[in-house]
Design an enzyme around this catalytic site. Structure first.
Site, PDB file in Angstrom:
ATOM      1  N   CYS A   1      13.517   9.635   9.127  1.00 53.03           N
ATOM      2  CA  CYS A   1      13.329   9.152  10.501  1.00 53.03           C
ATOM      3  C   CYS A   1      14.656   9.109  11.254  1.00 53.03           C
ATOM      4  O   CYS A   1      14.675   9.131  12.474  1.00 53.03           O
ATOM      5  CB  CYS A   1      12.632   7.803  10.496  1.00 53.03           C
ATOM      6  SG  CYS A   1      13.252   6.706   9.251  1.00 53.03           S
TER       7      CYS A   1
ATOM      8  N   LYS B   1       0.891  -1.169   0.000  1.00 56.88           N
ATOM      9  CA  LYS B   1       0.000   0.000   0.000  1.00 56.88           C
ATOM     10  C   LYS B   1       0.916   1.201   0.000  1.00 56.88           C
ATOM     11  O   LYS B   1       1.642   1.445   0.954  1.00 56.88           O
ATOM     12  CB  LYS B   1      -0.891  -0.020   1.247  1.00 56.88           C
ATOM     13  CG  LYS B   1      -2.210   0.712   1.087  1.00 56.88           C
ATOM     14  CD  LYS B   1      -2.125   2.216   0.956  1.00 56.88           C
ATOM     15  CE  LYS B   1      -1.906   2.923   2.267  1.00 56.88           C
ATOM     16  NZ  LYS B   1      -1.685   4.380   2.060  1.00 56.88           N
TER      17      LYS B   1
ATOM     18  N   GLU C   1       9.330  14.344  16.857  1.00 54.22           N
ATOM     19  CA  GLU C   1       9.856  14.234  15.499  1.00 54.22           C
ATOM     20  C   GLU C   1       9.210  15.306  14.631  1.00 54.22           C
ATOM     21  O   GLU C   1       7.994  15.340  14.484  1.00 54.22           O
ATOM     22  CB  GLU C   1       9.540  12.842  14.930  1.00 54.22           C
ATOM     23  CG  GLU C   1      10.116  12.647  13.556  1.00 54.22           C
ATOM     24  CD  GLU C   1       9.923  11.232  13.019  1.00 54.22           C
ATOM     25  OE1 GLU C   1       8.777  10.772  12.963  1.00 54.22           O
ATOM     26  OE2 GLU C   1      10.942  10.595  12.675  1.00 54.22           O
TER      27      GLU C   1
ATOM     28  N   GLU D   1       8.835   0.214  11.527  1.00 58.66           N
ATOM     29  CA  GLU D   1       9.968   1.155  11.476  1.00 58.66           C
ATOM     30  C   GLU D   1       9.337   2.533  11.632  1.00 58.66           C
ATOM     31  O   GLU D   1       8.655   3.009  10.736  1.00 58.66           O
ATOM     32  CB  GLU D   1      10.706   0.981  10.152  1.00 58.66           C
ATOM     33  CG  GLU D   1      12.129   1.461  10.221  1.00 58.66           C
ATOM     34  CD  GLU D   1      12.244   2.905   9.835  1.00 58.66           C
ATOM     35  OE1 GLU D   1      12.232   3.752  10.761  1.00 58.66           O
ATOM     36  OE2 GLU D   1      12.331   3.198   8.643  1.00 58.66           O
TER      37      GLU D   1
END
Ligand code: NAI
Ligand code: MG
Length: 501
Positions: free
Chosen positions: A301, A192, A403, A266
């Site tokens: 990330c 996806k 983040e 992740e």
């Protein structure tokens, strides 16, 4: 050599390619529209213009893709492992021939600069298939000295249909690190894609479908709740591998827990970079540029977004870092002169701007804005954000804890080594970390104490095949990119016992 009768020719015009792929998913080896016929706009973030329309995948499309993957699974699993590997390596060869085309397409849809980012990503995509393609013969089992009268052995079996959900920041590379090992291990896959970046990954899958049996690799575009969620929940999906936000990772994980299927996650990061007083300043500054992924607008990330610099080097470091980022050119992602492109979407743009505004309001903090916005009128609607280096922040501020996923880094002054190790570890995340020092003892000590999946000394290399990748704490579950990751996350170990008595 390939045996494809009329291989796809590289199409270097990304607009033409987006038009060709518009409204399509790849199911059972063919480009097909959504069951509903619905599509959604995909916008080029450098110009704010619609570049194409992606297929709006929903539960019915998930059903069709999973059925294709189940159907293809029997024969794929029955192929000798090295033959699967050979086909996956052939995918790597074909993708290499399409590197430039894929780089241009991903640059257009994500706003990532062609020269500094998109071309590099297209190279890693191909490399991942080449790497894993060579590992088919490593799907070995063991003989177990259980009892001399019982021949006891283990074999590695595929899990079945793997659902792979990917984000938009490095869509091709992150897809490759999931599907190449999944396929070599004998699984079939339904991907996806991220709603912001559906085309380059679809094109890559179309290229691979020239050599992979129909249904072995399927890809859907669509939104999380309508397309991602039914994929995770589908009863025939036996494993989910996800890269994205912590929040969505938790949702995916909950569904997987109800189904009792394994999941690899992740997730985010807030990676510390510690620059000791004895560090090589030039090396550390160059490492901060790569580590912070300024060329990717910080949309990584692993971004080195908390930079702890020893008091004795702090001011010189900030001056040198600012000068280097100032020299980077922001511009059209497809222009060879451009170092830094755009933020991917208006949502991410607003989010990043919100953090910058908050940083500017924080008492004691100084925002050093770098580089310059492009002046080209054609880019006036582009989602450009000037990189910002914040100083005077503490590790407790929201900018140092959350983040941001934008070109924003915090440089934090420290004096004491024990204290900086504690601050570096004082984070929800644990993806990557670096330490910069000329002292071997300090380097070794830090590598052992920093809580992260990857710790580097005096360098800040990016993710690549054969380097184990994945975090601890809220950064995720499980590792990617290696032989061990393929064995642990895409196979199960079956024990077989033969009574010889
Ligand atoms: P996201 O986690 O919502 O999206 C990642 C993927 O998950 C996309 O394909 C999305 O469609 C899918 N998804 C969303 N909701 C889902 C659901 N309920 N079930 C199944 N799949 C679902 O991340 P998003 O919204 O793109 O970005 C938000 C933040 O996430 C970023 O600002 C960044 O902090 C972080 N992020 C981290 C990434 C990483 O590399 N670890 C990559 C992308 C985002
Ligand atoms: Mg989201």
């Amino acid at each position: 050599m390939s045996t494809i009768a009329t291989p796809l020719a590289p199409q270097l015009d990304p607009y033409a390619l987006a038009a060709e792929l518009s409204g399509k998913h790849l199911i059972g080896g063919r480009l097909v529209p959504s069951a509903s016929g619905k599509t959604f706009d995909v916008v080029n973030p450098a110009k704010g213009e619609v570049m194409g329309r992606a297929g709006y995948g929903e539960a019915a499309d998930v059903d069709a893709a999973v059925a294709a993957a189940v159907g293809a699974g029997v024969a794929w699993k029955a192929l000798p492992a090295r033959e699967r590997g050979r086909l996956v390596a052939e995918c790597g060869r074909l993708l290499t021939a399409h590197t430039e085309e894929l780089a241009r397409l991903v640059a257009l849809e994500t706003g990532k600069a062609l020269r500094t980012e998109s071309r590099v990503e297209a190279g890693v995509l191909a490399d991942a298939f080449t790497f894993f393609g060579g590992l088919g013969g490593e799907l070995k089992g063991e003989t177990v000295p259980f009892n001399p009268k019982m021949l006891t052995l283990t074999v590695r079996e595929p899990l079945g249909v793997v659902g792979a959900i990917i984000p938009w920041n490095v869509p091709m590379m992150l897809m490759a690190l999931k599907i190449a090992p999944a396929l070599v291990a004998g699984n079939t896959v339904v991907v996806k894609s991220a709603e912001e970046a559906p085309f380059a990954v679809l094109r890559a899958c179309q290229i691979m479908a020239q050599v992979l049996p129909a249904g072995v690799l399927n890809i859907l575009s669509g939104f999380g709740p309508e397309c991602g969620a039914p994929l995770v929940a589908h009863p025939k999906v036996a494993k989910v591998t996800f890269t994205g936000s912590v929040e969505t990772g938790r949702i995916v994980s909950r569904t997987a827990a109800d189904k009792l299927i394994p999941v690899t996650l992740e997730l985010g990061g807030k990676s510390p970079m510690i620059v000791m007083g004895d560090a090589d300043l030039n090396q550390a500054v160059a490492g901060a540029i790569t580590g912070m992924r300024f060329t990717r607008q910080g949309q990584s990330c692993t971004a080195a977004s908390r930079i702890f610099v020893h008091d004795s080097l702090h001011d010189a470091f900030v001056t040198a870092l600012k000068a280097k980022v100032d020299a980077m050119v922001m511009g059209d992602p497809l222009d060879e002169r451009t170092d830094i492109g755009t933020i991917v979407s208006p949502q991410q743009f607003d989010r990043v701007q919100g953090y910058i505004a908050e940083g500017k309001r924080t008492p004691g903090a100084t925002a050093h804005e770098c580089s310059a916005l492009p002046t080209d009128a054609a880019l006036a609607q582009g989602l450009y954000v000037r990189p910002v280096i914040f100083t005077g922040m503490t590790n407790d501020s929201r900018l140092a804890r959350e983040e941001i996923f934008g070109p924003v880094t915090c440089v934090i002054r420290f004096t004491d080594y024990e204290d900086v190790i504690a601050q570096a570890n004082d984070s929800e995340f644990g993806l990557a970390a670096t330490i910069w020092t000329r002292d071997l003892k300090t380097a070794l000590d830090a590598t052992q104490r920093l809580q992260a999946g990857l710790v580097q000394v005096n360098q800040n290399l990016v993710v690549q095949p054969n380097l184990s990748y994945g975090g601890v704490k809220s950064s995720g579950l499980g590792k990617e990119a290696t032989l061990e990751a393929m064995l642990e996350h895409f196979t199960h170990k079956k024990t077989i016992m033969l009574n010889m008595a």
